[in-house]
Design a protein around this motif. Structure first.
Motif, PDB file in Angstrom:
ATOM      1  N   LEU A 137      11.909   1.140   6.421  1.00  0.00           N
ATOM      2  CA  LEU A 137      12.360  -0.121   6.502  1.00  0.00           C
ATOM      3  C   LEU A 137      11.969  -0.873   7.776  1.00  0.00           C
ATOM      4  O   LEU A 137      11.546  -2.062   7.368  1.00  0.00           O
ATOM      5  CB  LEU A 137      13.966   0.016   6.606  1.00  0.00           C
ATOM      6  N   VAL A 138      11.664  -0.262   8.609  1.00  0.00           N
ATOM      7  CA  VAL A 138      10.891  -0.925   9.828  1.00  0.00           C
ATOM      8  C   VAL A 138       9.436  -1.397   9.538  1.00  0.00           C
ATOM      9  O   VAL A 138       8.833  -2.298   9.703  1.00  0.00           O
ATOM     10  CB  VAL A 138      11.003  -0.052  11.163  1.00  0.00           C
ATOM     11  N   MET A 139       8.625  -0.555   8.792  1.00  0.00           N
ATOM     12  CA  MET A 139       7.331  -0.841   8.161  1.00  0.00           C
ATOM     13  C   MET A 139       7.425  -2.092   7.453  1.00  0.00           C
ATOM     14  O   MET A 139       6.456  -2.825   7.368  1.00  0.00           O
ATOM     15  CB  MET A 139       6.796   0.488   7.644  1.00  0.00           C
ATOM     16  N   ARG A 140       8.148  -2.055   6.631  1.00  0.00           N
ATOM     17  CA  ARG A 140       8.168  -3.014   5.504  1.00  0.00           C
ATOM     18  C   ARG A 140       8.545  -4.443   6.062  1.00  0.00           C
ATOM     19  O   ARG A 140       8.069  -5.301   5.909  1.00  0.00           O
ATOM     20  CB  ARG A 140       9.243  -2.731   4.492  1.00  0.00           C
TER      21      ARG A 140
ATOM     22  N   GLU B 158       0.620   0.679   1.827  1.00  0.00           N
ATOM     23  CA  GLU B 158       0.290   1.152   3.229  1.00  0.00           C
ATOM     24  C   GLU B 158       1.395   2.111   3.798  1.00  0.00           C
ATOM     25  O   GLU B 158       0.994   2.876   4.592  1.00  0.00           O
ATOM     26  CB  GLU B 158       0.298  -0.125   3.949  1.00  0.00           C
ATOM     27  N   ILE B 159       2.580   1.872   3.548  1.00  0.00           N
ATOM     28  CA  ILE B 159       3.809   2.692   3.878  1.00  0.00           C
ATOM     29  C   ILE B 159       3.447   3.991   3.503  1.00  0.00           C
ATOM     30  O   ILE B 159       3.708   5.239   4.234  1.00  0.00           O
ATOM     31  CB  ILE B 159       5.129   2.135   3.501  1.00  0.00           C
ATOM     32  N   ALA B 160       3.159   4.248   2.086  1.00  0.00           N
ATOM     33  CA  ALA B 160       3.019   5.587   1.678  1.00  0.00           C
ATOM     34  C   ALA B 160       1.869   6.078   2.390  1.00  0.00           C
ATOM     35  O   ALA B 160       2.175   7.485   2.722  1.00  0.00           O
ATOM     36  CB  ALA B 160       2.787   5.438  -0.061  1.00  0.00           C
ATOM     37  N   GLU B 161       0.817   5.717   2.534  1.00  0.00           N
ATOM     38  CA  GLU B 161      -0.362   6.223   3.559  1.00  0.00           C
ATOM     39  C   GLU B 161      -0.033   6.519   4.659  1.00  0.00           C
ATOM     40  O   GLU B 161      -0.268   7.752   5.017  1.00  0.00           O
ATOM     41  CB  GLU B 161      -1.591   5.242   3.126  1.00  0.00           C
ATOM     42  N   ALA B 162       0.684   5.589   5.299  1.00  0.00           N
ATOM     43  CA  ALA B 162       1.226   6.044   7.156  1.00  0.00           C
ATOM     44  C   ALA B 162       2.165   7.236   6.860  1.00  0.00           C
ATOM     45  O   ALA B 162       2.071   7.907   7.950  1.00  0.00           O
ATOM     46  CB  ALA B 162       1.723   4.693   7.448  1.00  0.00           C
ATOM     47  N   THR B 163       2.852   7.369   5.836  1.00  0.00           N
ATOM     48  CA  THR B 163       4.075   8.370   6.119  1.00  0.00           C
ATOM     49  C   THR B 163       3.659   9.652   5.313  1.00  0.00           C
ATOM     50  O   THR B 163       4.468  10.580   5.337  1.00  0.00           O
ATOM     51  CB  THR B 163       5.364   7.813   5.516  1.00  0.00           C
ATOM     52  N   GLY B 164       2.491   9.542   4.421  1.00  0.00           N
ATOM     53  CA  GLY B 164       1.886  10.729   3.894  1.00  0.00           C
ATOM     54  C   GLY B 164       2.922  11.167   2.485  1.00  0.00           C
ATOM     55  O   GLY B 164       3.188  12.089   2.107  1.00  0.00           O
ATOM     56  N   VAL B 165       3.461  10.057   1.858  1.00  0.00           N
ATOM     57  CA  VAL B 165       4.251  10.333   0.699  1.00  0.00           C
ATOM     58  C   VAL B 165       3.806   9.234  -0.320  1.00  0.00           C
ATOM     59  O   VAL B 165       2.966   8.567  -0.176  1.00  0.00           O
ATOM     60  CB  VAL B 165       5.410   9.805   0.930  1.00  0.00           C
ATOM     61  N   SER B 166       4.212   9.431  -1.550  1.00  0.00           N
ATOM     62  CA  SER B 166       3.734   8.674  -2.554  1.00  0.00           C
ATOM     63  C   SER B 166       4.424   7.205  -2.606  1.00  0.00           C
ATOM     64  O   SER B 166       5.501   7.059  -2.023  1.00  0.00           O
ATOM     65  CB  SER B 166       4.133   9.378  -4.122  1.00  0.00           C
TER      66      SER B 166
ATOM     67  N   ASN C  74       6.099   5.634  -4.894  1.00  0.00           N
ATOM     68  CA  ASN C  74       7.570   6.056  -5.571  1.00  0.00           C
ATOM     69  C   ASN C  74       8.746   6.341  -4.420  1.00  0.00           C
ATOM     70  O   ASN C  74       9.713   5.955  -4.494  1.00  0.00           O
ATOM     71  CB  ASN C  74       7.397   6.903  -6.830  1.00  0.00           C
ATOM     72  N   THR C  75       8.011   7.417  -3.652  1.00  0.00           N
ATOM     73  CA  THR C  75       9.006   8.124  -2.651  1.00  0.00           C
ATOM     74  C   THR C  75       9.125   6.907  -1.588  1.00  0.00           C
ATOM     75  O   THR C  75      10.308   6.776  -1.296  1.00  0.00           O
ATOM     76  CB  THR C  75       8.283   9.195  -1.848  1.00  0.00           C
ATOM     77  N   ALA C  76       8.419   6.170  -1.286  1.00  0.00           N
ATOM     78  CA  ALA C  76       8.680   5.092  -0.397  1.00  0.00           C
ATOM     79  C   ALA C  76       9.375   4.053  -0.753  1.00  0.00           C
ATOM     80  O   ALA C  76      10.319   3.642  -0.212  1.00  0.00           O
ATOM     81  CB  ALA C  76       7.205   4.291   0.125  1.00  0.00           C
ATOM     82  N   LEU C  77       9.300   3.733  -2.087  1.00  0.00           N
ATOM     83  CA  LEU C  77      10.116   2.826  -2.643  1.00  0.00           C
ATOM     84  C   LEU C  77      11.393   3.441  -2.869  1.00  0.00           C
ATOM     85  O   LEU C  77      12.558   2.651  -2.364  1.00  0.00           O
ATOM     86  CB  LEU C  77       9.781   2.254  -4.203  1.00  0.00           C
TER      87      LEU C  77
END
Length: 196
Positions: free
Chosen positions: A148-151, A160-168, A170-173
């Motif tokens: 939420l904060v990153m978005r 970018e969020i997926a890369e920064a947090t190391g998830v897919s 779809n997981t970020a969404l």
């Protein structure tokens, strides 16, 4: 410097800790724009944003030099959390410095020039909504809060969020979706109205 561009955040952190100052310059180059715009978006004052931005990177340097950084693979999230905490500290300090005792008969709280630019009731409602939103965000599970904060505050894409947090992606969404649902639930359960 070109070879440093290819390194991951955590590889750059390790290089910096081992004495390569250019590695930190690369980290700064990677994140300064997003971190600064996040801080400026919240505090809405360039001078204050400059100070908090500088303090954020000083704190990062100190933490890395003292060996207190834990490599979790989420350097960007850690960086954002430091900036966020410094913003909160700024607001706490600002709040305590701007307190006025109403016990003093010489102070007319309803006739203060500095409060006349906008309707005081509207300002109070805005502050209350911001405080409520912060409390609700703080109540979210960490993965949802990070997304939420990153978005919304860092204006990062889900890629970018997926890369920064190391998830897919779809997981970020999914985390964003659950964050919004949980915010609505928490607001409802606590009778919090998030509109003026």
């Amino acid at each position: 410097m070109q070879t440093l561009k290819k390194l991951t955040d955590n590889e750059l952190v390790r290089a910096y800790v081992n004495g390569n100052n250019q590695a930190f310059d690369m980290l700064l180059q990677r994140y300064q724009g997003k971190v600064y715009s996040y801080i400026l978006h919240i505090v809405k004052n360039k001078d204050v944003a400059d100070d908090i931005f500088q303090e954020t990177f000083v704190k990062i340097i100190m933490t890395l030099r003292q060996g207190r950084y834990t490599d979790t693979g989420k350097f960007a999230a850690w960086l954002n959390r430091i900036a966020h905490n410094l913003i909160i500290d700024y607001y706490r300090q600002e709040k305590s410095e701007n307190s006025v005792s109403i016990d003093n008969d010489d102070v007319d709280m309803l006739n203060r020039r500095d409060l006349c630019e906008a309707n005081i009731e509207d300002l109070m409602v805005d502050v209350q909504i911001r405080d409520d939103v912060r409390r609700i965000i703080d109540a979210l599970p960490l993965p949802q809060r990070e997304v939420l904060v990153m978005r919304y505050y860092n204006d990062m894409s889900f890629k970018e969020i997926a890369e920064a947090t190391g998830v897919s992606i779809n997981t970020a969404l999914g985390r964003m979706r659950y964050a919004i649902l949980n915010m609505r639930r928490i607001a409802s359960e606590n009778n919090i109205v998030l509109t003026a």
